[in-house]
Each structure stands twice: as structure tokens, then as C-alpha cells.
Design a protein around this motif. Structure first.
Motif, PDB file in Angstrom:
ATOM      1  N   ASP A 128       0.810  -1.221   0.000  1.00  0.00           N
ATOM      2  CA  ASP A 128       0.000   0.000   0.000  1.00  0.00           C
ATOM      3  C   ASP A 128       0.846   1.276   0.000  1.00  0.00           C
ATOM      4  O   ASP A 128       0.312   2.376   0.135  1.00  0.00           O
ATOM      5  N   SER A 129       2.182   1.146  -0.149  1.00  0.00           N
ATOM      6  CA  SER A 129       3.023   2.341  -0.228  1.00  0.00           C
ATOM      7  C   SER A 129       2.721   3.077  -1.529  1.00  0.00           C
ATOM      8  O   SER A 129       2.529   2.472  -2.582  1.00  0.00           O
ATOM      9  N   LEU A 130       2.687   4.394  -1.453  1.00  0.00           N
ATOM     10  CA  LEU A 130       2.276   5.219  -2.587  1.00  0.00           C
ATOM     11  C   LEU A 130       3.424   5.364  -3.576  1.00  0.00           C
ATOM     12  O   LEU A 130       4.533   5.770  -3.207  1.00  0.00           O
ATOM     13  N   VAL A 131       3.162   5.089  -4.850  1.00  0.00           N
ATOM     14  CA  VAL A 131       4.179   5.187  -5.899  1.00  0.00           C
ATOM     15  C   VAL A 131       4.063   6.498  -6.646  1.00  0.00           C
ATOM     16  O   VAL A 131       5.052   7.222  -6.827  1.00  0.00           O
ATOM     17  N   SER A 132       2.858   6.819  -7.107  1.00  0.00           N
ATOM     18  CA  SER A 132       2.696   7.967  -7.989  1.00  0.00           C
ATOM     19  C   SER A 132       1.337   8.611  -7.789  1.00  0.00           C
ATOM     20  O   SER A 132       0.370   7.955  -7.372  1.00  0.00           O
ATOM     21  N   VAL A 133       1.279   9.915  -8.096  1.00  0.00           N
ATOM     22  CA  VAL A 133       0.026  10.672  -8.081  1.00  0.00           C
ATOM     23  C   VAL A 133      -0.183  11.250  -9.467  1.00  0.00           C
ATOM     24  O   VAL A 133       0.711  11.875 -10.030  1.00  0.00           O
TER      25      VAL A 133
ATOM     26  N   ASP B 158      -0.769   2.822  -5.762  1.00  0.00           N
ATOM     27  CA  ASP B 158       0.069   2.184  -4.757  1.00  0.00           C
ATOM     28  C   ASP B 158       0.976   1.138  -5.405  1.00  0.00           C
ATOM     29  O   ASP B 158       0.891   0.847  -6.603  1.00  0.00           O
ATOM     30  N   TRP B 159       1.856   0.554  -4.565  1.00  0.00           N
ATOM     31  CA  TRP B 159       2.854  -0.395  -5.061  1.00  0.00           C
ATOM     32  C   TRP B 159       2.196  -1.645  -5.649  1.00  0.00           C
ATOM     33  O   TRP B 159       2.662  -2.179  -6.661  1.00  0.00           O
TER      34      TRP B 159
END
Length: 586
Positions: free
Chosen positions: A19-24, A31-32
Motif C-alpha cells: 500500500d506504499s504510494l508510488v505515484s500521483v 500504490d505499489w
């Protein structure tokens, strides 16, 4: 967000929270888990075609990251197109399996694969990347007009990303990456894609070209840093909302060309510190950095740890030995002349490939650009050598300051050009002085913000200058309510383009535009033309011709009667009827 570095080789095999955020991307956050799912699906499609080379071009940075990792997981080589022009993509795509992109019909004839697949296999057996295998093919920006392929291994990229984290990682903890530069080139690739991915920082998928576009998303991010070029950073100087960005945006990075002193000072005043500037090239990666926080001591460049630099003993060119260099021996010599200080830092001088010969005289283009840039009329300048029928000539493209624009409007192009020439005449032989001038709103640049030779030469391809739209004002008077201006048609008037080949003549639309300019001055406000009455064109107005423009406002304030004439001819006459809602005070 982890801020815990993972090697590029093990980016997809090392454990990471799903659930770590990769991109907006606008309102959408990825999320990952979603990112790896997209990579797996695309890798399956690529692997079915077999190993080889894939052309990669996207405008969206998240889509690009998916494409790049999928290519690498398939043991293929990513060929990064320097731009999305159909000719470029078709040329580069001939020796590849096809094009990976998010857009259709970019290059007819190329087999295109969508970068994002919302359906398909949901698993993939992740592999560690081979550090020594060729993995990437970049291209020089073409600032000299010649595109050149530059191969990179995973080791080149992995080592540089690790070096960036050691250099600045502590300053970026908890911050999201925003960018104004393309990921298709080495600077954007490293700073806005690979570096954030390896340490778990969030990067924004959109490329922001103007400061006002960043205010809302930066406020939502809370803390961020900016990856930019001097061209884009210069736009911050006139941005009234910069104080809304300053609290969130720290630090700022800049690369592509040296940041001019005025912009560095403006950004230091607005953000509390000047940007970190990165000196490097596609072939070498990052070489050195500096920060113009004030004083002459801020101008030298400090080499990055692990990068060895020296001046060639014969020609003084910068020679670099670095793990980021593409060449097998890790050594590359640039075209930049340098002067080293006792502490190992260096001052970058003019590029050797920008020393030209005009009329048997040698000229350093950067030296003359510096001299012109010190004039109060000049905001930015770029010089280029032009081969014309009459011989080789020097052309100057100038972005004017507000005082320069005012002088251009009041005194004309010829007077402004003469004023600039006067600053050069004491130092250079007349044979090397600029013979052609173009006054532009912005210098022509590539996606990385570098001024290109091709773009400069395009400005001079026509004898007419699209930026020159007004006549030169010779004299002006007001007598008994009649406004009269004595004007001269510029030889390079933009309206003359195509009107007519072999026999240039000022078109009627230009003459009416000049009447509306004087109508604006008469009313003191904005005016809109509703219609024209009794319009007559009697004689042809030619470039270089001196003429008078007489205008008189009607008592009702809704009509401007005009004549364009000289002592021997009447060129045009009529009445401009002004729109009721936009008339100024008569």
C-alpha cells in the motif's frame, strides 16, 4: 513512503509494502500493488514477442515507469525516444519490436503496445536485473543538430541513483517529486523516476510547465521538491503566487544549462535558498553541482563524490572518469573548457564547439552572449551562425526586458539593434558583430529546456520576423484633436510573410491593426473594432517606407476616422466603428 533505499537491480524482488504510494496523477493515487500489477501485465505482452529492443515514449511519468520496468523484466532494452515527433519515432522504431506508449497514432506503421493493461495475467516471476547488461539507449538532446545514441547499463543508473541519495537524500525525506522536465532524458529519468522509485518516494506523473499549475497539487502534497530546467524556473520571476509555493517546495533542482544569476537570486529571495544546479551530460550523467546563494564563490562547480575531473592538458577540455559514464573505460571528454581551482572545484568556460570563425576572425559565442546579456534591454540571448547567399553571418535572438520592449515599441527595431551593437563595438571587430536580429517572447528550446541550433536557425529562415508587428515610431503629435504619427514600415515586418513573394506589401489587416493601436491610445482603454466604414486602399505600402497615420475621434466617441499617407501617396483611409461596450472615454 519508505525512504529506505533499494538497489535498482532488486527493485521488484525486494520486499515493499503493497500500500506504499508510488505515484500521483491528478486526483488518482497509485500504490505499489497496482504498480507491480501493471508492470507484470505489460511484461507478459513484451516477453511474448521475444528479447530485443523496444521504443518507449510516453508523456505520463507513471506510464513511463511501468513501461521501463516491464521492458527490463523481459530482459529487453528500452530505447528512449527524445521526443514524440512522428519522424523521430518512425526513424528510431525501425530497429525495434515496436512502440510502447499511452497514445495511439503517434507513428503510423509502427506496432504499438499500450503501456497500461487493465486486464491480463496478474502474476510475474520477478528477476534481479543484470548490472552489466545493456538496458537503456538514450539520445543526446540534439543541441548541435546531430542526434547520437548513448547506451547505459543498469550499473550506470544504479550507481548514480545511489550517489544522489547519499548527496541529497536527507533533504528529501517525506517529500514528493514534482517536475517540469521530461523523463525521456537522463536528468528527468534519474531525478523524477528512478531515484524516487528506489527509495519509495512518491512522484507526480504529470509534467508541470507553469508555476500556477503547481500551487494546488503542491499544497495537497504538503512537502515536495521540484526537478526543473532554467527555462521553466525563469517563469517564477514574474509569478505573483510564488509565496504560496515556497513553504511546500524545498529544494529545487535545475539542469540542462547554467541558471542565470537573476533567476537564481529571485528564487533565493522567494524560497530562502537558490536551486541546486547539476552539471552533466547524457554521456556522463551528473558530474558536479553548485548553488548560487550569493558571492563569486557560489559560481564554481563541486564534483560529485566518486567522480574524477581534470582539464585536458592540451585543449583545456573537461575530462571525466566516473562509474556513470557509458564508455567501457568510464572516461569521457566534454566540449566544455574548464579552469580548476586549488580546492578541486572548477569554473566552466565556453564550449569548444561554440567558438566560430567569421571573416577570418574567431569568436566565442558565449563571450558575446554574456556581453549582450549585461545590457538593460536584454533578458535572454542566444547567438547562432547562419549560412546565407551573401556569406556567413551572425544572428542574435533576443528576449527583451520590460524596458527593452518599451524601447522596441517606441523607437523601433532598428534603434534597439543599434543600441545593442554599440555595447559590442568597443570589444569586437565589426566583421563578427550580429547582422541579423530577432526579438522573441521566448528562446526556442527542446523538452529539456536547452536552446537548440535548429530552433534558432528556424527563427532566421524567413527574412520576416513574426515578433515584429508594429511600425517604427519616428514622430508623434496631437493638434486640434487630430492624432498624427510619423511611422516607418520595418523591413522585417512579420505581416510581410507570404504577402507577396517577390513583391512584399503591407496587408490591409496590418494597417487596420495600427489604426486600432492609436485608437487605444486616444481612448485610454481597451477598444474593440465592430466594423469599418468607407474603407479604401489606394496605393501599396512597402517595407522601409516612411508614412503618416492621422486619426480623429468623432464627437460621439464611437468612430475613428483615419488616413495612412505621405507627401506623394494616399495608402488607405476609412472610419473604424468601435464596439459600444468597449469604448473608452473620448
Amino acid at each position: 513512503m519508505t525512504d529506505a533505499a533499494i538497489s535498482l537491480c532488486r527493485l521488484l524482488t525486494a520486499p515493499r509494502s503493497t500500500d506504499s504510494l508510488v505515484s500521483v496523477d491528478g486526483e488518482r493515487a497509485v500504490d505499489w500493488e497496482t504498480f507491480t500489477l501493471h508492470v507484470a501485465r505489460l511484461a507478459t505482452v513484451i516477453a511474448a514477442r521475444g528479447p530485443g529492443r523496444w521504443l518507449l515514449f510516453t508523456e505520463n511519468s507513471y506510464t513511463f515507469a511501468v513501461g521501463l520496468l516491464a521492458i527490463w523484466q523481459s530482459r529487453a532494452v528500452a530505447v528512449l525516444a527524445p521526443n514524440g515527433q512522428p519522424g523521430t519515432l518512425s526513424e528510431l522504431g525501425r530497429a525495434t519490436h515496436g512502440l510502447i506508449s499511452e497514445r495511439d497514432r503517434l507513428a503510423p506503421g509502427l506496432d504499438r503496445v499500450d503501456a497500461i493493461h487493465d486486464a491480463g495475467p496478474a502474476s510475474w516471476r520477478w528477476i534481479d536485473l543484470d548490472r552489466t547488461a545493456p538496458s537503456l539507449e538514450l539520445f543526446t538532446s540534439g543541441s548541435t543538430g546531430q542526434r547520437k545514441a548513448v547506451p547505459k547499463t543498469v550499473a550506470n543508473l544504479e550507481d548514480e541513483v545511489a550517489g544522489l541519495e547519499r548527496q541529497w537524500g536527507v533533504l528529501l525525506r517525506g517529500r514528493e517529486a514534482f517536475a517540469t522536465v521530461s523523463h525521456q532524458h537522463i536528468y528527468g529519468l534519474l531525478f523524477r523516476i528512478l531515484w524516487p522509485l528506489t527509495v519509495g518516494r512518491t512522484f507526480h506523473a504529470r509534467t508541470y510547465l507553469h508555476p500556477e499549475e503547481m500551487v494546488a497539487p503542491m499544497a495537497r502534497a504538503g512537502g515536495c521538491y521540484l526537478v526543473a530546467s532554467p527555462t521553466h524556473l525563469s517563469r517564477f520571476k514574474g509569478f505573483s503566487g510564488v509565496e504560496r509555493l515556497a513553504p511546500q517546495c524545498q529544494p529545487i533542482f535545475s539542469s540542462g544549462s547554467p541558471l542565470d544569476r537573476a533567476t537564481a537570486v529571485a528564487l533565493q529571495n522567494a524560497f530562502g535558498s537558490a536551486p541546486f544546479e547539476v552539471f552533466g551530460s547524457t554521456e556522463t550523467g551528473g558530474i558536479a553541482w553548485r548553488r548560487q546563494n550569493g558571492g563569486a564563490d557560489a559560481l564554481p562547480w563541486t564534483p560529485f563524490a566518486g567522480v574524477e575531473t581534470e582539464a585536458d592538458p592540451i585543449d583545456g577540455l573537461l575530462r571525466v572518469r566516473s562509474p556513470y559514464v557509458s564508455a567501457d573505460d568510464g572516461v569521457f571528454t566534454l566540449a566544455d573548457r574548464v579552469e580548476f581551482l586549488a580546492d578541486g572545484r572548477f569554473i566552466a568556460g565556453p564550449r569548444a564547439d561554440r567558438v566560430v570563425k567569421l571573416g577570418d576572425k574567431r569568436l566565442s559565442l558565449p563571450d558575446m552572449e554574456v556581453a549582450l546579456g549585461e545590457h538593460g534591454f536584454v533578458s535572454q540571448v542566444a547567438l547562432t551562425v547562419l549560412d546565407q547567399a551573401g556569406g556567413t553571418r551572425l544572428g542574435a535572438a533576443i528576449v527583451l526586458t520590460p524596458s527593452g520592449r518599451e524601447a522596441l515599441a517606441r523607437q523601433g527595431r532598428r534603434a534597439v539593434s543599434q543600441a545593442l551593437l554599440q555595447t559590442l563595438e568597443p570589444y569586437w571587430d565589426r566583421v563578427v558583430l550580429p547582422r541579423l536580429w530577432r526579438y522573441v517572447g521566448r528562446l526556442p528550446t527542446d523538452p529539456q529546456g536547452k536552446v537548440t541550433v535548429a530552433g534558432l536557425r528556424a527563427l532566421f529562415a524567413s527574412p520576416y520576423d513574426s515578433a515584429v508587428v508594429s511600425p517604427e515610431v519616428v514622430d508623434e503629435s496631437i493638434t486640434d484633436g487630430v492624432w498624427q504619427r510619423t511611422l516607418r514600415v520595418p523591413e522585417t515586418l512579420g505581416y510581410l510573410e507570404g504577402h507577396f513573394p517577390g513583391f512584399p506589401a503591407v496587408p490591409g489587416v496590418a494597417q487596420i491593426q495600427w489604426v486600432m493601436q492609436i485608437a487605444h491610445a486616444m481612448t485610454g482603454g481597451d477598444v474593440v473594432l465592430e466594423r469599418i466604414e468607407a474603407l479604401k486602399f489606394k496605393n501599396i505600402l512597402r517595407p522601409g517606407e516612411l508614412f503618416h497615420l492621422s486619426a480623429e475621434m468623432s464627437e460621439s466617441g464611437d468612430r475613428v476616422a483615419f488616413r495612412l499617407w505621405n507627401e506623394t501617396s494616399l495608402f488607405s483611409s476609412g472610419r473604424c466603428v468601435l464596439a459600444p461596450s468597449r469604448r473608452g472615454a473620448s
